[in-house]
Design a protein around this motif. Structure first.
Motif, short mmCIF file in Angstrom:
data_model
loop_
_atom_site.label_atom_id
_atom_site.label_comp_id
_atom_site.label_asym_id
_atom_site.label_seq_id
_atom_site.Cartn_x
_atom_site.Cartn_y
_atom_site.Cartn_z
N SER A 1 0.85 -1.19 0.00
CA SER A 1 0.00 0.00 0.00
C SER A 1 0.88 1.24 0.00
O SER A 1 1.78 1.37 0.84
CB SER A 1 -0.92 0.00 1.23
OG SER A 1 -1.83 -1.08 1.16
N GLY B 1 -14.05 -6.33 -3.90
CA GLY B 1 -12.76 -6.76 -3.39
C GLY B 1 -11.96 -7.53 -4.44
O GLY B 1 -10.73 -7.38 -4.53
N SER C 1 -10.61 -4.96 -6.81
CA SER C 1 -9.56 -4.22 -6.12
C SER C 1 -8.24 -4.98 -6.13
O SER C 1 -7.17 -4.40 -6.38
CB SER C 1 -10.00 -3.93 -4.67
OG SER C 1 -8.95 -3.35 -3.93
N GLN C 2 -8.30 -6.27 -5.88
CA GLN C 2 -7.06 -7.07 -5.87
C GLN C 2 -6.43 -7.11 -7.26
O GLN C 2 -5.20 -7.06 -7.39
CB GLN C 2 -7.33 -8.48 -5.37
CG GLN C 2 -6.09 -9.35 -5.27
CD GLN C 2 -5.14 -8.97 -4.15
OE1 GLN C 2 -5.10 -7.83 -3.70
NE2 GLN C 2 -4.35 -9.92 -3.69
N CYS D 1 -4.54 -3.93 -7.58
CA CYS D 1 -3.33 -3.96 -6.76
C CYS D 1 -2.22 -4.79 -7.42
O CYS D 1 -1.05 -4.38 -7.44
CB CYS D 1 -3.64 -4.52 -5.38
SG CYS D 1 -4.63 -3.43 -4.35
N THR E 1 -0.57 2.12 -5.50
CA THR E 1 -1.98 2.25 -5.14
C THR E 1 -2.19 1.79 -3.71
O THR E 1 -1.30 1.24 -3.08
CB THR E 1 -2.88 1.43 -6.10
OG1 THR E 1 -4.25 1.81 -5.89
CG2 THR E 1 -2.74 -0.06 -5.86
N PRO F 1 -5.90 0.30 -1.52
CA PRO F 1 -7.36 0.17 -1.45
C PRO F 1 -7.90 0.96 -0.26
O PRO F 1 -7.32 0.91 0.83
CB PRO F 1 -7.59 -1.33 -1.27
CG PRO F 1 -6.27 -1.99 -1.52
CD PRO F 1 -5.23 -0.98 -1.22
N ARG F 2 -9.03 1.64 -0.48
CA ARG F 2 -9.64 2.45 0.58
C ARG F 2 -11.15 2.22 0.58
O ARG F 2 -11.78 2.16 -0.47
CB ARG F 2 -9.38 3.94 0.37
CG ARG F 2 -7.94 4.34 0.30
CD ARG F 2 -7.79 5.82 -0.07
NE ARG F 2 -8.34 6.70 0.95
CZ ARG F 2 -9.40 7.48 0.79
NH1 ARG F 2 -10.09 7.47 -0.36
NH2 ARG F 2 -9.82 8.26 1.77
N LEU G 1 -15.45 0.66 -2.82
CA LEU G 1 -14.03 0.84 -2.57
C LEU G 1 -13.48 1.87 -3.54
O LEU G 1 -14.08 2.13 -4.60
CB LEU G 1 -13.27 -0.47 -2.77
CG LEU G 1 -13.51 -1.61 -1.78
CD1 LEU G 1 -12.83 -2.88 -2.27
CD2 LEU G 1 -13.00 -1.24 -0.39
N ASN G 2 -12.33 2.44 -3.21
CA ASN G 2 -11.63 3.30 -4.14
C ASN G 2 -10.14 3.06 -4.03
O ASN G 2 -9.64 2.63 -2.98
CB ASN G 2 -11.99 4.77 -3.93
CG ASN G 2 -11.54 5.29 -2.58
OD1 ASN G 2 -10.38 5.70 -2.44
ND2 ASN G 2 -12.42 5.28 -1.59
N LEU G 3 -9.44 3.33 -5.12
CA LEU G 3 -8.01 3.10 -5.18
C LEU G 3 -7.31 4.26 -5.87
O LEU G 3 -7.42 4.40 -7.10
CB LEU G 3 -7.67 1.80 -5.92
CG LEU G 3 -8.23 0.51 -5.32
CD1 LEU G 3 -9.50 0.08 -6.06
CD2 LEU G 3 -7.19 -0.59 -5.37
#
Length: 200
Positions: free
Chosen positions: A38, A149, A152-153, A156, A166, A168-169, A191-193
Motif C-alpha cells: 500500500s 474486493g 480491487s485485488q 493492486c 496504489t 485500497p480504501r 471501494l476506491n483506489l
C-alpha cells in the motif's frame, strides 16, 4: 498521450476508445505478489492512456468471448462498475467496448478522498461501484462488497507488476461521490483506489 490532455477535446458523455491491451507485463504473478504494498504518496506525473487501458482491462475487463471478466462476481452478475476520476472529470469504464464514457467534467477526487486529503493527490482515483439491484436479496451488499474486493485485488496486482502505486480504501464521502457520478438508487460506491507512480 497523458490523461490530463483529454479535457481539451472530450465532451460530457463522449466515449473515448482505449488503446488495445498489451497483455505481456514485466513481472510474474509471484513477483507481483512479492511487490504488492500500500502506497499513499504519489508522483504528480500523469498515467499514459495506454497504461490506464491495461490497468482497466486487468481490473475488470472482458477476457473471454462469452463476455466474462478478469474478476469473478457472484452468479456472474457482473455488478461492479469501474469509474476513473481525474482532475478533468470522471469516466465510467465500458468493459465490453473497452472505452471510457465521461459522466462529469468535475474533479470528484476530493469527495473520494474525504478527510484523507492525500488521496486526492493521485492523478487517477478508481472508484468501484456495485449495482446491488443485479444481486438482490438480503445479502446483496455483502456480495457486492466481496465482488468489489476481487476487482480491487486485480488493480493492486497490476500496479505491483508494472511499477504503479496504489492503496485500497473504503473511506469516502459516499453520498457526494454517488451524486457526482450520477449513480442511481441501488448503485453503491464500495471501494476506491488512488493510482499513480510512487513519489520519488
Amino acid at each position: 498521450m497523458a490523461m490530463v490532455m483529454m479535457s481539451g477535446f472530450v465532451k460530457a458523455g463522449e466515449t473515448i476508445k482505449l488503446p488495445l491491451v498489451v497483455k505481456g507485463v514485466p513481472a510474474t504473478l509471484m513477483q507481483a505478489l512479492e511487490k504488492r504494498q500500500s502506497v499513499r504518496e504519489f508522483d504528480k506525473g500523469n498515467i499514459p492512456l495506454r497504461e490506464l487501458s491495461n490497468l482497466l482491462w486487468a481490473a475488470n475487463g472482458v477476457n473471454r468471448e462469452d463476455g466474462k471478466r478478469t474478476a469473478p462476481s457472484a452468479l456472474n452478475k457482473q455488478d461492479v462498475d469501474v469509474y476513473v476520476c481525474m482532475e478533468n472529470g470522471a469516466y465510467k469504464y465500458d468493459a465490453k467496448g473497452h472505452a471510457l464514457v465521461q459522466v462529469t467534467d468535475k474533479d470528484v477526487r476530493p469527495a473520494v478522498a474525504a478527510q484523507q486529503t492525500w488521496a486526492a493527490d493521485a492523478p487517477v482515483v478508481i472508484v468501484l461501484v456495485s449495482d446491488l439491484r443485479k444481486l438482490g436479496g438480503e445479502k446483496a451488499r455483502e456480495m457486492g462488497a466481496i465482488d468489489a474486493g476481487h476487482v480491487s485485488q486485480n488493480v493492486c496486482l497490476y500496479c505491483a507488476a508494472t511499477g504503479l502505486a496504489t492503496v485500497p480504501r473504503a473511506s469516502m464521502d459516499k453520498r457526494a461521490v454517488a451524486t457526482a457520478l450520477n449513480l442511481e438508487n441501488g448503485q453503491e460506491p464500495m471501494l476506491n483506489l488512488p493510482v499513480g507512480y510512487p513519489k520519488k
